[in-house]
Design a protein around this motif. Structure first.
Motif, PDB file in Angstrom:
ATOM      1  N   LEU A  88       1.186  -1.284  -0.043  1.00 44.19           N
ATOM      2  CA  LEU A  88       0.157  -0.396   0.323  1.00 44.19           C
ATOM      3  C   LEU A  88       1.087   0.885   0.383  1.00 44.19           C
ATOM      4  O   LEU A  88       0.681   2.189  -1.079  1.00 44.19           O
ATOM      5  CB  LEU A  88      -0.786  -0.012   0.419  1.00 44.19           C
ATOM      6  N   LEU A  89       1.835   1.837   0.894  1.00 42.92           N
ATOM      7  CA  LEU A  89       3.047   2.476   0.964  1.00 42.92           C
ATOM      8  C   LEU A  89       2.878   2.957  -0.584  1.00 42.92           C
ATOM      9  O   LEU A  89       3.823   3.775  -1.146  1.00 42.92           O
ATOM     10  CB  LEU A  89       4.014   1.902   1.880  1.00 42.92           C
ATOM     11  N   ARG A 328       5.992  13.548  -2.434  1.00 41.16           N
ATOM     12  CA  ARG A 328       6.275  13.795  -4.245  1.00 41.16           C
ATOM     13  C   ARG A 328       6.705  13.924  -5.074  1.00 41.16           C
ATOM     14  O   ARG A 328       7.425  14.683  -5.032  1.00 41.16           O
ATOM     15  CB  ARG A 328       4.401  14.186  -4.248  1.00 41.16           C
ATOM     16  N   GLN A 351       6.527  17.577   8.717  1.00 39.07           N
ATOM     17  CA  GLN A 351       5.362  17.439   9.607  1.00 39.07           C
ATOM     18  C   GLN A 351       6.625  18.174  11.067  1.00 39.07           C
ATOM     19  O   GLN A 351       6.013  19.347  11.557  1.00 39.07           O
ATOM     20  CB  GLN A 351       5.422  16.531  10.115  1.00 39.07           C
TER      21      GLN A 351
HETATM   22  C1  HEM Z   1       2.202   7.140  15.189  1.00 37.96           C
HETATM   23  C2  HEM Z   1       1.610   6.180  14.446  1.00 37.96           C
HETATM   24  C3  HEM Z   1       1.337   6.209  12.896  1.00 37.96           C
HETATM   25  C4  HEM Z   1       2.095   7.710  12.316  1.00 37.96           C
HETATM   26  C5  HEM Z   1       2.611   9.226  13.098  1.00 37.96           C
HETATM   27  C6  HEM Z   1       1.929   7.463  10.789  1.00 37.96           C
HETATM   28  C7  HEM Z   1       1.599   8.387   9.259  1.00 37.96           C
HETATM   29  C8  HEM Z   1       2.031   7.862   8.094  1.00 37.96           C
HETATM   30  C9  HEM Z   1       2.207   8.842   7.284  1.00 37.96           C
HETATM   31  C10 HEM Z   1       2.123  10.184   7.279  1.00 37.96           C
HETATM   32  C11 HEM Z   1       1.364   8.267   5.665  1.00 37.96           C
HETATM   33  C12 HEM Z   1       1.246   8.936   5.001  1.00 37.96           C
HETATM   34  C13 HEM Z   1       2.977   8.602   4.132  1.00 37.96           C
HETATM   35  C14 HEM Z   1       1.915   9.689   2.645  1.00 37.96           C
HETATM   36  O1  HEM Z   1       1.600  10.152   2.353  1.00 37.96           O
HETATM   37  O2  HEM Z   1       3.807   9.665   1.651  1.00 37.96           O
HETATM   38  C15 HEM Z   1       0.998   6.790   6.230  1.00 37.96           C
HETATM   39  C16 HEM Z   1       0.525   6.186   5.208  1.00 37.96           C
HETATM   40  C17 HEM Z   1       0.183   4.617   5.572  1.00 37.96           C
HETATM   41  N1  HEM Z   1       0.332   3.928   7.146  1.00 37.96           N
HETATM   42 FE1  HEM Z   1       0.522   4.813   9.175  1.00 37.96          FE
HETATM   43  N2  HEM Z   1       1.317   5.769  10.208  1.00 37.96           N
HETATM   44  C18 HEM Z   1       0.962   5.400  11.485  1.00 37.96           C
HETATM   45  C19 HEM Z   1       0.860   4.104  11.872  1.00 37.96           C
HETATM   46  C20 HEM Z   1       0.083   3.865  11.483  1.00 37.96           C
HETATM   47  C21 HEM Z   1      -0.845   1.516  11.563  1.00 37.96           C
HETATM   48  C22 HEM Z   1      -0.762   1.483  12.966  1.00 37.96           C
HETATM   49  C23 HEM Z   1      -0.492   0.907  10.288  1.00 37.96           C
HETATM   50  C24 HEM Z   1      -1.112   0.101  10.010  1.00 37.96           C
HETATM   51  C25 HEM Z   1      -1.706  -1.099  10.920  1.00 37.96           C
HETATM   52  C26 HEM Z   1      -0.710   2.336   9.521  1.00 37.96           C
HETATM   53  C27 HEM Z   1       0.013   2.119   7.752  1.00 37.96           C
HETATM   54  C28 HEM Z   1       0.066   3.021   6.649  1.00 37.96           C
HETATM   55  C29 HEM Z   1       0.016   2.613   5.050  1.00 37.96           C
HETATM   56  C30 HEM Z   1      -0.520   1.133   4.989  1.00 37.96           C
HETATM   57  C31 HEM Z   1       0.181   3.512   5.105  1.00 37.96           C
HETATM   58  C32 HEM Z   1      -0.185   4.041   2.804  1.00 37.96           C
HETATM   59  C33 HEM Z   1      -1.289   4.033   2.938  1.00 37.96           C
HETATM   60  C34 HEM Z   1      -2.029   4.263   1.493  1.00 37.96           C
HETATM   61  O3  HEM Z   1      -0.384   5.268   0.963  1.00 37.96           O
HETATM   62  O4  HEM Z   1      -2.789   3.868   1.586  1.00 37.96           O
HETATM   63  N3  HEM Z   1       0.291   3.372   9.754  1.00 37.96           N
HETATM   64  N4  HEM Z   1       0.869   6.634   7.946  1.00 37.96           N
END
Ligand code: HEM
Length: 447
Positions: A88-89, A328, A351
């Motif tokens: 997904l990332l 991006r 951030q």
């Molecule tokens: C404090 C905890 C967390 C922070 C600060 C955080 C932060 C972020 C950020 C900033 C993004 C966006 C990245 C971008 O736009 O390039 C992201 C995407 C993502 N995060 Fe988190 N995250 C956290 C916890 C989690 C958890 C607990 C999960 C899963 C159990 C998770 C799964 C994902 C996934 C799969 C993406 C990609 C989503 C996509 O592009 O569809 N994250 N996260």
């Protein structure tokens, strides 16, 4: 094109490497400095790569939301196919959309409520193992805890069964990915170039893959009655009836292990450290825990009752954002605000920089959970504070992470007072996430 103005100048860098050296040496310092010197739209260059640091909330909104389709993920994500795969990332377009839809039910409010009991069980287990007076590296403790929670909740598996091997391999993979991201020269080259960092990263990923593939093979044919993400991915069928390959499932599982535990572990690590340095915050937190929880066990719904605890987490993620920057790449010529952004330019959004902007956060260096009143939330521009990103690529686990952080913090603080060991140098390491470079040693004192 040219609906706008050409970009304003940014800091002068080296004729060949541009701003790469400064960004490599101390990105946290230089990004703040350049924002201060050049404003909300700062032109940068890393070798041949043109980049813009965008700090204005309205412009960030354009990049992440209204003009999201003009941008793809950036080179840091694209150049790491072995680590992220098509998870997904890193995936894009229709494929990403389909995968995101498949994963979404695992993050529904009903599921989160179920996950809360696992979170509470796991933190209780950890606390049972803690000894009064013991000295621990709190980062390691939190990593272990959130990894166990991610594997049970999302994959209905126990990585502990695979011994410490998986834990260590995942920690290594994260470490070497961090090193790769920190070294902009290595990052811009493909991962197969045999720098030691790349070789170590490859080995660590291979070790993790072994465990993840084993997990997938063991689960195939045994998904009935299970609601975890791994089982849903295995059962998912395309319109033509085809199913996901082991490789695609591996990519999603690996991405979620990575994204889903380290960020929350760091949030808790920094929060516990900040609390230990701010006794007045600890006193207020304890008051709330006593009045809300009294002597009963914690439950999922306490998340909504623990208002001050939530504020502490918000404020900690402001001062120590676990994800300190996202980026991006423009896939077409476009304009952001009044500026032309040609195809191929990278946009950096930090951030770290925004969270210290005195326009939105007065006395920004102060750890002040009380600032997060409802009125403050309401008046804050949407993209002044965005720990989880925003727009279509917003963090899928944001509610999971907040629930976990609040429940775990409450469970830990009601049982233990933690002191940061005085004789240590706590250094911020802006790798893929914002870590304490050498961990944080804290002593545990039973209440
Ligand atoms: C404090 C905890 C967390 C922070 C600060 C955080 C932060 C972020 C950020 C900033 C993004 C966006 C990245 C971008 O736009 O390039 C992201 C995407 C993502 N995060 Fe988190 N995250 C956290 C916890 C989690 C958890 C607990 C999960 C899963 C159990 C998770 C799964 C994902 C996934 C799969 C993406 C990609 C989503 C996509 O592009 O569809 N994250 N996260």
């Amino acid at each position: 094109m040219s609906q706008g103005s050409t970009m304003p100048p940014g800091p002068r860098g080296d004729w060949l490497l541009g701003n790469a050296e400064d960004l490599k040496k101390d990105p946290l310092k230089y990004l703040l400095l350049w924002h201060k010197q050049h404003g909300d739209f700062v032109k940068l260059r890393i070798g041949h790569l043109n980049m813009v640091l965008v700090c204005n909330p309205d412009l960030i909104h354009e990049v992440l939301v209204t003009k999201a389709s003009s941008f793809s993920k950036d080179v840091a994500i694209k150049n790491n196919p072995e680590f992220f795969g098509e998870g997904l990332l890193r995936s894009e377009g229709e494929f990403w959309k389909r995968q995101r839809k498949l994963a979404a039910p695992s993050f529904s409010p009903k599921r989160l409520e179920e996950y809360a009991s696992t979170m509470i069980e796991e933190v209780s287990e950890m606390l049972k193992g803690w000894q009064d007076g013991e000295l621990v590296d709190i980062q390691i403790e939190m990593m272990r805890l959130t990894l166990a929670i991610a594997s049970k909740t999302l994959f209905d598996a126990d990585v502990k069964e695979h011994g410490v091997a998986f834990e260590e391999a995942l920690a290594d993979a994260q470490k070497y990915l961090g090193e790769r991201l920190e070294d902009l020269i290595i990052l811009l080259l493909p991962q197969w170039v045999p720098f030691p960092t790349n070789v170590h990263l490859h080995d660590a990923i291979e070790k993790c893959n072994k465990v993840v593939y084993k997990l997938i093979q063991e689960r195939r044919g045994k998904t009935e009655g299970r609601h975890d993400l791994l089982s849903s991915l295995i059962d998912a069928r395309d319109e033509d009836g085809s199913q996901m390959s082991d490789k695609q499932i591996r990519d999603e599982v690996f991405t979620l292990f990575f994204a889903g535990h380290e960020t929350t572990a760091l949030t808790l690590t920094w929060t516990l450290h900040l609390i230990s340095k701010n006794p007045e915050v600890e006193a207020k937190l304890l008051d709330e825990l006593q009045s809300v929880l009294q002597d009963r066990p914690i439950e999922a719904n306490d998340f909504h009752r623990l208002n001050y605890t939530r504020k502490v987490i918000f404020e900690s993620m402001r001062l120590r954002p676990p994800v300190w920057a996202i980026a991006r790449e423009a896939v077409e010529d476009c304009f952001i605000g009044k500026y032309d952004v040609p195809k191929g330019v990278s946009i950096m959004i930090s951030q770290w920089v925004n969270n210290q902007d005195e326009r939105w956060f007065s006395n920004a260096q102060k750890f002040d959970p009380d600032r997060w009143t409802a009125e403050f939330h309401e008046n804050l521009p949407k993209f002044a504070y965005f720990p989880f990103g925003g727009g279509p690529r917003t963090c899928i686990g944001n509610n999971f992470a907040l629930l976990e952080a609040v429940l775990l913090l409450a469970a830990i603080m009601r049982e233990y007072h933690l002191d940061t060991e005085p004789e240590q140098n706590i250094v911020l390491q802006p790798a893929a996430t914002l870590r304490p470079k050498n961990g944080i040693k804290m002593s545990l004192h039973k209440r």
